[in-house]
Design a protein around this motif. Structure first.
Motif, mmCIF file in Angstrom:
data_model
loop_
_atom_site.group_PDB
_atom_site.id
_atom_site.type_symbol
_atom_site.label_atom_id
_atom_site.label_comp_id
_atom_site.label_asym_id
_atom_site.label_seq_id
_atom_site.Cartn_x
_atom_site.Cartn_y
_atom_site.Cartn_z
ATOM 1 N N HIS A 34 -7.806 5.906 3.109
ATOM 2 C CA HIS A 34 -6.879 5.332 2.131
ATOM 3 C C HIS A 34 -7.663 4.761 0.951
ATOM 4 N N ILE A 35 -7.350 5.231 -0.238
ATOM 5 C CA ILE A 35 -8.075 4.833 -1.444
ATOM 6 C C ILE A 35 -7.147 4.042 -2.359
ATOM 7 N N VAL A 36 -7.679 2.970 -2.944
ATOM 8 C CA VAL A 36 -6.958 2.206 -3.966
ATOM 9 C C VAL A 36 -7.566 2.557 -5.324
ATOM 10 N N TYR A 37 -6.756 3.131 -6.190
ATOM 11 C CA TYR A 37 -7.175 3.444 -7.558
ATOM 12 C C TYR A 37 -6.678 2.330 -8.481
ATOM 13 N N ILE A 38 -7.567 1.831 -9.344
ATOM 14 C CA ILE A 38 -7.187 0.776 -10.292
ATOM 15 C C ILE A 38 -7.469 1.269 -11.705
ATOM 16 N N LEU A 39 -6.432 1.297 -12.550
ATOM 17 C CA LEU A 39 -6.565 1.770 -13.924
ATOM 18 C C LEU A 39 -6.044 0.711 -14.888
ATOM 19 N N LEU B 26 0.829 -1.202 0.000
ATOM 20 C CA LEU B 26 0.000 0.000 0.000
ATOM 21 C C LEU B 26 0.867 1.257 0.000
ATOM 22 N N GLY B 27 0.268 2.343 -0.505
ATOM 23 C CA GLY B 27 0.975 3.617 -0.539
ATOM 24 C C GLY B 27 2.005 3.702 -1.642
ATOM 25 N N LYS B 28 1.828 2.930 -2.715
ATOM 26 C CA LYS B 28 2.806 2.922 -3.808
ATOM 27 C C LYS B 28 2.099 2.973 -5.163
ATOM 28 N N LEU B 29 2.861 3.376 -6.184
ATOM 29 C CA LEU B 29 2.424 3.258 -7.569
ATOM 30 C C LEU B 29 2.868 1.883 -8.056
ATOM 31 N N ILE B 30 1.897 1.007 -8.340
ATOM 32 C CA ILE B 30 2.172 -0.390 -8.680
ATOM 33 C C ILE B 30 1.806 -0.631 -10.136
ATOM 34 N N SER B 31 2.750 -1.151 -10.897
ATOM 35 C CA SER B 31 2.478 -1.538 -12.278
ATOM 36 C C SER B 31 2.386 -3.052 -12.378
ATOM 37 N N VAL B 32 1.281 -3.533 -12.970
ATOM 38 C CA VAL B 32 1.119 -4.959 -13.241
ATOM 39 C C VAL B 32 1.440 -5.156 -14.716
ATOM 40 N N LYS C 294 2.146 14.006 -18.157
ATOM 41 C CA LYS C 294 1.132 14.623 -17.296
ATOM 42 C C LYS C 294 0.409 13.580 -16.465
ATOM 43 N N LEU C 295 0.058 12.474 -17.105
ATOM 44 C CA LEU C 295 -0.645 11.409 -16.389
ATOM 45 C C LEU C 295 0.204 10.857 -15.258
ATOM 46 N N LEU C 296 1.488 10.657 -15.515
ATOM 47 C CA LEU C 296 2.390 10.145 -14.484
ATOM 48 C C LEU C 296 2.453 11.101 -13.301
ATOM 49 N N SER C 297 2.430 12.408 -13.577
ATOM 50 C CA SER C 297 2.436 13.409 -12.495
ATOM 51 C C SER C 297 1.196 13.266 -11.626
ATOM 52 N N VAL C 298 0.038 13.030 -12.263
ATOM 53 C CA VAL C 298 -1.208 12.876 -11.518
ATOM 54 C C VAL C 298 -1.170 11.615 -10.661
ATOM 55 N N LEU C 299 -0.718 10.514 -11.243
ATOM 56 C CA LEU C 299 -0.694 9.244 -10.512
ATOM 57 C C LEU C 299 0.253 9.295 -9.319
ATOM 58 N N THR C 300 1.426 9.879 -9.519
ATOM 59 C CA THR C 300 2.378 9.978 -8.404
ATOM 60 C C THR C 300 1.865 10.925 -7.331
ATOM 61 N N ALA C 301 1.118 11.973 -7.748
ATOM 62 C CA ALA C 301 0.543 12.896 -6.761
ATOM 63 C C ALA C 301 -0.488 12.179 -5.891
ATOM 64 N N LEU C 302 -1.265 11.296 -6.499
ATOM 65 C CA LEU C 302 -2.233 10.523 -5.728
ATOM 66 C C LEU C 302 -1.528 9.654 -4.691
ATOM 67 N N VAL C 303 -0.438 9.039 -5.093
ATOM 68 C CA VAL C 303 0.326 8.196 -4.174
ATOM 69 C C VAL C 303 0.928 9.040 -3.060
ATOM 70 N N ASP C 304 1.453 10.214 -3.401
ATOM 71 C CA ASP C 304 2.084 11.075 -2.405
ATOM 72 C C ASP C 304 1.087 11.606 -1.383
ATOM 73 N N LYS C 305 -0.208 11.563 -1.742
ATOM 74 C CA LYS C 305 -1.250 11.972 -0.794
ATOM 75 C C LYS C 305 -1.633 10.835 0.152
ATOM 76 N N GLY C 306 -1.003 9.672 -0.034
ATOM 77 C CA GLY C 306 -1.262 8.561 0.870
ATOM 78 C C GLY C 306 -2.179 7.504 0.319
ATOM 79 N N ASN C 307 -2.321 7.435 -1.003
ATOM 80 C CA ASN C 307 -3.176 6.433 -1.629
ATOM 81 C C ASN C 307 -2.333 5.378 -2.345
ATOM 82 N N THR C 308 -3.000 4.367 -2.857
ATOM 83 C CA THR C 308 -2.345 3.325 -3.648
ATOM 84 C C THR C 308 -2.908 3.371 -5.066
ATOM 85 N N VAL C 309 -2.042 3.321 -6.051
ATOM 86 C CA VAL C 309 -2.470 3.324 -7.452
ATOM 87 C C VAL C 309 -1.943 2.057 -8.116
ATOM 88 N N ILE C 310 -2.866 1.257 -8.665
ATOM 89 C CA ILE C 310 -2.503 0.024 -9.378
ATOM 90 C C ILE C 310 -2.859 0.211 -10.851
#
Length: 764
Positions: free
Chosen positions: A679-684, A461-467, A698-714
């Motif tokens: 804590h929110i998990v975003y799945i894209l 949790l709390g990371k930008l995760i690429s599958v 730009k998209l990468l900036s948005v995704l990393t900003a979400l993670v830096d706010k304390g969320n998880t992005v998958i």
């Protein structure tokens, strides 16, 4: 009957008849058998019999003891009295009556009533407890009501008893007609008020629904019955779609359905191992060569993991396009202009090189290929590059640079700067520490959905995760079909179908899950970005508060194109008139009354800062940001659209004109504009589809900003730049289909780079 009477024979067309037609009679002795005239007569009789009876002949020898013999030109077994038609190519097609299973017409399944869906056990039949009969069974004058009364009286049960209290015998009688009499005598009052006695047959609720479903010509009635029905595998062909005699033809003990259930790469291997001799070899060799060449085209565009029997409606857009491309390569045509729209969509970097080889093959045999593309490798292999821009929307539409690669990079466009490395995706992103330290992870144990092989996966949790992984490796099976529905069901109280798994731990650490896919934000012109994000509610409030609107008594609803009052009634607020084409796709033309503005004249007479409501919808996001700069609820939502790179779209742009990538970013902007807690998990799923290098940045900036706010992005992703900037990578594979479904690597970028056998690691 005799041949002379055959032409005058009259038959009942409602009945199936068996007719023996007498062609000739003669006595036989040994002397006559040698006579040429007799032989000719015998030959003529046999030939005429065979022609008129489609190859079937009955020979009655010595009529005194009636010894009969049957001869046939068909594939016939005289012991079991079965005859099969001649085997032909159509015999192996479930789209042809010659091969399709007669019961399911080649579909492999039938619509059957799910009995548990059609009744309420707490209600009685007279209270409408059997839903499809609710109107007829409660109406005392209906035929169905009178028939049910007669059945209940005959079999001694009460229609006022709750259905759930019926014995098994009565339940089977009511729903399946088991044990019913041939006919019941009922009294029925017709529309003229006359009472008559009738003999009526009772077939049971389930049988009646299924019969009416297959007999009706009404789409409405069929749709109503489908509410109570499920797809069930055909009991005759067991879902194999073909007739038994078609399935009885095998090659190396494999019938045609066995072969089509192979993945493409396995099918190529099976065909390569076939070994025929003699005449069979001469017949089979050219056929196998043609089949293999077409399958190898599919392999070359990265589709080796697909089953040959895969249904077309389950293919992604990229897969469908590559199948069409492979079919074109197989034709061997020259002098053709091919136009492809992002053929690399959904392809891993490993498979892009194969795609490029296929495209170059089309070029080399004398064709021209035009590609709309963002993939770096594909652009670099192009013979001529045309760059359009410099930006999007109203700021685009110009040729910024063109030429071969060497000429192109010298012209200094934004695209060339990313190609040469002057600009690097993610280089300007400064990662901050998350607002709160997220401990723990979500652990999926024993995932077995589709081709997943009992895998254990950790999502910190709390990371930008690429599958990651090649096409068909199991990425969507893990994330979209297993993890996401479980999180939705447990956190959002939804009722989604879950994949196969043993357990999932760590869900209690998450407060909410948000899935953002590329499905349209709406399927009609009535949907658009400004209504989807919710900003239009605040804009309508602004217009309702203007002095002129207040003087006229206008409410916010007056400025909505979805309700009566302010909308144009001719087009009902769509701005377009739908014209249904009988044999073509429906088309839309601009409304002649409002000229596409959607509103009536009264609504358009109200302006705010010199702009009426229709002119606001025609603004781009960039223009609207300046126009509504002092109105925070509106500005916040527009800021998010701008942040995800959609500053060029108009506020009222029809949802039907947005690409999948644009629709996904509109959804992302909507979620970003909300005030979220916990804590929110975003799945894209492949959010970079259709994005230029600058848009990916730009998209990468948005995704990393979400993670830096304390969320998880998958994210499920093939884009190597997104993967390279991820905090954690889960690589699935190593191949697609049956060759995938394993966790090849999971860890940081450096961990994956060091993993042998990881295609993602190799390209990183």
């Amino acid at each position: 009957t005799t041949l002379e009477d055959a032409e005058n024979l009259e038959l009942d067309r409602h009945k199936k008849h068996t007719i023996d037609l007498v062609i000739d009679r003669f006595a036989i002795d040994l002397e006559k058998l040698k006579d040429s005239e007799f032989q000719k007569r015998l030959m003529d009789a046999i030939e005429l019999s065979s022609t008129m009876a489609e190859g079937e002949i009955r020979l009655l020898v010595n009529s005194e003891i009636e010894k009969e013999k049957l001869f046939s030109e068909s594939n016939t077994c005289f012991n079991c009295k079965l005859s099969f038609p001649k085997i032909k190519p159509a015999s192996f097609s479930f789209n042809s009556p010659a091969g399709a299973c007669e019961k399911c017409s080649g579909l492999g399944y039938l619509k059957e009533v799910n009995v548990e869906e059609i009744y309420n056990p707490k209600l009685t039949i007279l209270e409408g407890g059997i839903f499809p009969w609710s109107n007829r069974s409660t109406n005392e004058n209906s035929w169905n009501h009178n028939l049910l009364q007669a059945v209940a009286k005959t079999h001694k049960f009460d229609l006022r008893t709750p259905i759930g209290e019926y014995s098994k015998k009565i339940f089977n009688l009511v729903f399946y007609g088991k044990g019913a009499k041939d006919f019941y005598e009922i009294e029925y009052t017709n529309r003229q008020g006359r009472k008559k006695m009738f003999d009526a047959k009772y077939e049971g609720a389930v049988n009646e629904i299924e019969r009416r479903y297959y007999e009706t010509d009404s789409n409405y009635v069929r749709t109503e019955f489908e509410k109570y029905m499920n797809d069930q595998s055909c009991s005759q062909c067991k879902g194999l779609r073909l007739k038994p005699y078609s399935l009885g033809v095998t090659i190396n003990d494999k019938n045609i359905i066995d072969l089509t259930q192979y993945a493409i790469n396995d099918a190529v291997e099976f065909l390569s191992e076939l070994n025929f001799e003699g005449n069979k070899a001469e017949i089979a060799t050219p056929i196998i060569k043609e089949v293999k060449s077409r399958l190898e085209f599919l392999l070359n565009v990265g589709l080796g993991y697909l089953n040959l029997s895969r249904k077309a409606n389950t293919l992604s857009g990229g897969e469908s396009q590559r199948i069409r491309l492979a079919s074109q390569i197989g034709t061997g045509l020259t002098g053709v202009l091919y136009v492809l729209d992002e053929p690399s969509i959904g392809l891993h970097s490993r498979d892009v090189s194969r795609l490029i080889q296929s495209l170059e093959g089309l070029r080399d045999i004398g064709n021209s290929v035009i590609i709309v593309e963002h993939d770096e490798d594909t652009i670099k292999h192009a013979d001529h590059i045309v760059d359009i821009g410099p930006k999007a929307g109203v700021h685009g539409g110009q040729i910024v640079a063109q030429g071969n690669y060497e000429q192109f990079i010298k012209q200094g466009s934004t695209t060339s700067e990313y190609l040469t490395g002057k600009k690097l995706i993610g280089a300007n992103i400064e990662r901050s520490e998350p607002k709160k330290l997220i401990e723990g992870s979500i652990k999926v144990n024993g995932a077995r959905t589709n081709n997943l092989k009992n895998v254990n996966v950790e999502f910190p949790l709390g990371k930008l995760i690429s599958v990651t992984g090649v096409s068909g490796s199991g990425k969507s099976s893990l994330v979209n079909d297993t993890l996401y529905p479980v999180l939705m069901n447990q956190l959002m109280r939804s009722d989604r179908k879950e994949g196969k798994y043993h357990s999932i731990d760590g869900i209690e650490l998450v407060d909410k899950v948000i899935g953002i896919d590329q499905s349209p934000i709406g399927r009609t012109p009535r949907s658009n970005p400004i209504t989807y994000t919710g900003a239009f509610n605040y804009i309508r409030d602004l217009y309702a508060k203007t002095p002129e609107a207040r003087a006229r008594g206008y409410k916010p609803g007056r400025f909505s194109f979805n309700v009566k009052g302010g909308r144009c009634e001719k087009c009902r607020g769509e701005g377009q008139i739908k014209i249904e084409m009988q044999f073509l796709a429906d088309m839309y033309v601009t409304c002649e009354s409002c000229l596409g503005k959607r509103f009536n004249d009264e609504a358009l007479q109200i302006d705010f800062k010199g702009k009426n409501i229709a002119e606001v919808l025609e603004m781009t996001v960039e223009e609207a940001l300046e126009f509504f700069n002092n109105f925070d609820p509106i500005k916040r939502r527009l800021d998010m659209l701008n942040l995800v790179g959609l500053d060029y779209i108009t506020l009222g742009q029809y949802a039907t004109t947005l690409s999948g990538g644009e629709s996904q970013r509109v959804k992302l902007a909507k979620e970003l504009s909300k005030s979220m807690r916990g804590h929110i998990v975003y799945i894209l799923d492949e959010p970079t589809t259709g994005l230029h290098f600058a848009d990916v940045d730009k998209l990468l900036s948005v995704l990393t900003a979400l993670v830096d706010k304390g969320n998880t992005v998958i994210v499920i992703e093939h884009n190597i730049d997104i993967i390279r900037n991820s905090d954690w990578i889960i690589d699935i594979g190593p191949e697609g289909g049956a060759g995938g479904g394993n966790i090849v690597a999971q860890g940081t970028v450096d961990d994956v780079k060091k993993t042998k056998g990881s295609w993602t690691g190799k390209y990183l």
